[in-house]
Write an enzyme that holds these catalytic residues in place. Structure first.
Site, short mmCIF file in Angstrom:
data_model
loop_
_atom_site.label_atom_id
_atom_site.label_comp_id
_atom_site.label_asym_id
_atom_site.label_seq_id
_atom_site.Cartn_x
_atom_site.Cartn_y
_atom_site.Cartn_z
N GLY A 106 -2.26 0.95 -5.59
CA GLY A 106 -3.61 2.55 -4.88
C GLY A 106 -3.94 3.06 -5.45
N TYR A 140 -3.70 11.09 -1.48
CA TYR A 140 -4.68 11.47 -1.76
C TYR A 140 -4.75 12.95 -2.41
CZ TYR A 140 -5.31 7.65 1.17
OH TYR A 140 -5.71 6.20 2.25
#
Length: 170
Positions: A106, A140
């Site tokens: 990711g 994030y």
């Protein structure tokens, strides 16, 4: 011949999707929707994706392959910031298969999109995240993203979109 992009992770490469990838893209979309408890909302088909992604070129897809097997995807498109006077990249979906998570895939995909945004002279890389998705929110934030708490997303779709469109008289 399809061009692959080497990454820092052994056996993990990126590539831009091609028409032959439509079935895997749809599979990734459904897996992500299932994770988000929204599978019943997926109406996309291979035909719709082929038209949108490869004929009209409305969005782009990056496929992540680990040991030559597709394990991740990112679907994105350009938006535009009037304040910056520049385009941005809006990341619609980023998905890594659960069994391969924890390897940094990711992070690699998100940093590739940031690199792409810089190369394309974009001012922003943006995305939305469901409030309850704590693992993604934490991920994030670790990547340096900041939540835009003062902004609320509004949506008009389905019959409401049709109704609003009919209000325009020309």
């Amino acid at each position: 011949m399809q061009m692959t992009i080497d990454t820092k992770l052994n056996d993990f490469k990126l590539r831009f999707a091609e028409v032959k990838d439509v079935s895997i893209i749809l599979e990734f979309i459904k897996e992500l929707a299932d994770y988000e408890k929204m599978l019943n909302e997926v109406v996309a088909t291979e035909e719709i994706l082929t038209e949108s992604l490869f004929e009209k070129r409305i969005a782009e897809v990056i496929i992540g392959e680990y040991k030559k097997e597709p394990v991740a995807f990112a679907l994105f498109f350009h938006n535009f910031s009037t304040f910056l006077g520049k385009p941005g990249i809006y990341l619609e979906d980023l998905y890594v298969k659960p069994e391969i998570r924890g390897k940094g895939i990711g992070k690699i995909m998100l940093s590739f999109l940031a690199k792409l945004a810089v190369e394309r002279n974009c001012g922003r890389l943006e995305w939305s995240c469901l409030d309850w998705n704590e693992p993604s929110i934490e991920f994030y934030k670790q990547m340096g993203a900041i939540p835009m708490d003062e902004w609320t997303v509004y949506r008009v779709h389905n019959k409401t979109l049709d109704k609003l469109a009919m209000k325009f008289n020309n």
